[in-house]
Scaffold this active site. Structure first.
Site, PDB file in Angstrom:
ATOM      1  N   PRO A   1       0.825  -1.216   0.000  1.00 37.51           N
ATOM      2  CA  PRO A   1       0.000   0.000   0.000  1.00 37.51           C
ATOM      3  C   PRO A   1       0.857   1.263   0.000  1.00 37.51           C
ATOM      4  CG  PRO A   1      -0.795  -1.572   1.627  1.00 37.51           C
ATOM      5  CD  PRO A   1       0.532  -2.082   1.161  1.00 37.51           C
TER       6      PRO A   1
ATOM      7  N   TYR B   1      -1.630   4.243  13.799  1.00 41.99           N
ATOM      8  CA  TYR B   1      -3.021   4.596  13.556  1.00 41.99           C
ATOM      9  C   TYR B   1      -3.911   3.988  14.641  1.00 41.99           C
ATOM     10  CZ  TYR B   1      -1.045   6.344   9.234  1.00 41.99           C
ATOM     11  OH  TYR B   1      -0.281   7.037   8.327  1.00 41.99           O
TER      12      TYR B   1
ATOM     13  N   GLY C   1       7.154  -1.497  -2.742  1.00 39.61           N
ATOM     14  CA  GLY C   1       6.386  -0.275  -2.925  1.00 39.61           C
ATOM     15  C   GLY C   1       7.142   0.713  -3.787  1.00 39.61           C
TER      16      GLY C   1
END
Length: 381
Positions: free
Chosen positions: A25, A188, A332
């Site tokens: 991601p 998070y 990534g």
């Protein structure tokens, strides 16, 4: 090399991955209102053409409150399903599986994009963008300098977040995604509940490690119940959260054992992110710097693991899988530099002068190119 561990298939529930390469991601901040669009079609679609087995979306918010930045992708509304389905269908049509990473930013909601500096937005800036957008967390403890103090979540807030993750998983299925990845890392919301530095609660969602794990496990159970039983469930963890006295490897191993019981199939092993201001644990950021975390978690629990972080060379990736350090490798930034990295890695490990694994619309031109190169080489010799 007669065979390659990196290009061996992997079966996870009903999903057969054609190789062990996953696109990690990467936040794009390109979805006004949470809606995927042509940017996502091109950004994610090119990785399918490039030969990856699984393409993961950026962290996709389960709630408008849970956005990291103003224009984060979302699955908090049924209207978000159709645009994602267009992306999903393209990726499927070109030979890859696709997964959505579901996340809630919690007390780290509201930041500028990296190219704008990445700093925290003020509460006024957040409210101007969307009056619903506020910072929430386990306790009234700011993520660091420049971040406002989040609102400590009530019991009702916790119930709402659990329901939001489950609802987003149902929308992910409606859009045709093959994998859901739960984002429980990088400071998070779920990660902030795990750490004793950010979770000062004295109720059932705080205190002991078991209490601090409760939200993550509840989300995993509810998502697993909402997500079809034949589809796999990934979970990204910060195996160490980057703060002295925070969440560590043994904590992650304990959590992973219970996540397995909840039906999580793969642990995506990352690190850090609790806050930029706490004293960082010494995790040197060299090549493959997080691979040891994947190896430790895999060895201790037997779970399938995904290694991520500065994996850049085909033989490096091959060794990670062949040695048993991890079952999958995620790239990534290297994939941004070279969207065809998987196919180039395959050529390095298992040469195919006929370009048989390239898309046929590309293959014919590459075959012609190779004929010219071979002719020129023969003439030079």
């Amino acid at each position: 090399m007669s065979s390659s561990a990196l290009f061996a298939p992997l079966q996870v529930r009903s999903l057969c991955l054609k190789n062990r390469i996953v696109i990690s991601p990467m936040m794009q901040h390109a979805a006004p209102g949470g809606f995927a669009n042509h940017w996502h079609l091109v950004h994610l679609g090119k990785f399918a053409l490039g030969g990856a087995a699984l393409v993961l979306t950026e962290s996709t918010a389960v709630s408008p409150v849970g956005r990291i930045g103003r224009d984060d992708a979302g699955l908090w509304d049924d209207a978000h399903v159709a645009p994602w389905k267009e992306v999903v269908d393209f990726v499927h049509a070109h030979g890859a599986a696709i997964g959505v990473q579901l996340g809630h930013a919690g007390r780290k909601a509201g930041s500028k994009a990296l190219w704008e500096g990445g700093e925290a937005l003020s509460e006024a800036q957040m409210a101007e963008a969307d009056p619903r957008w506020v910072r929430i967390g386990p306790s009234a403890v700011a993520a660091g300098e420049g971040w406002s103090v989040p609102r400590a979540m009530s019991g009702a807030d916790i119930e709402e977040v659990v329901a939001q993750f489950a609802a987003a998983a149902r929308r992910a299925d409606a859009a045709g995604f093959d994998v859901v990845e739960l984002h429980f890392g990088h400071g998070y919301l779920a990660a902030s509940f795990l750490s004793p530095l950010s979770n000062l609660r004295t109720d059932e969602h705080g205190g002991s490690r078991e209490g601090r794990m409760r939200l993550a496990l509840r989300i995993a159970r509810e998502v697993r119940a909402a997500w079809p039983g034949d589809k796999p469930l990934w979970c990204r963890l910060s195996v160490v959260d980057g703060a002295v006295g925070g969440w560590g490897v043994e904590d992650s191993i304990a959590l992973v054992r219970q996540l397995q019981d909840c039906g999580v199939d793969v642990i995506d092993c990352s690190s850090g992110g609790l806050t930029e201001q706490t004293r960082a644990l010494p995790v040197p950021r060299g090549l493959g710097f997080q691979v040891p975390f994947a190896r430790q978690v895999r060895s201790a629990t037997g779970v399938l693991t995904q290694a991520v972080g500065m994996i850049v060379e085909p033989r490096q990736a091959e060794e990670i899988v062949a040695s048993g350090a991890a079952d999958l490798v995620a790239i990534g930034r290297e994939a941004l530099y070279d969207p065809y990295w998987p196919l180039h890695a395959q050529a390095a490990l298992q040469p195919d002068p006929q370009f048989g694994d390239w898309h046929l619309r590309h293959r014919v031109w590459l075959q012609k190119r190779q004929l010219v190169l071979d002719r020129l080489k023969g003439a030079a010799d």
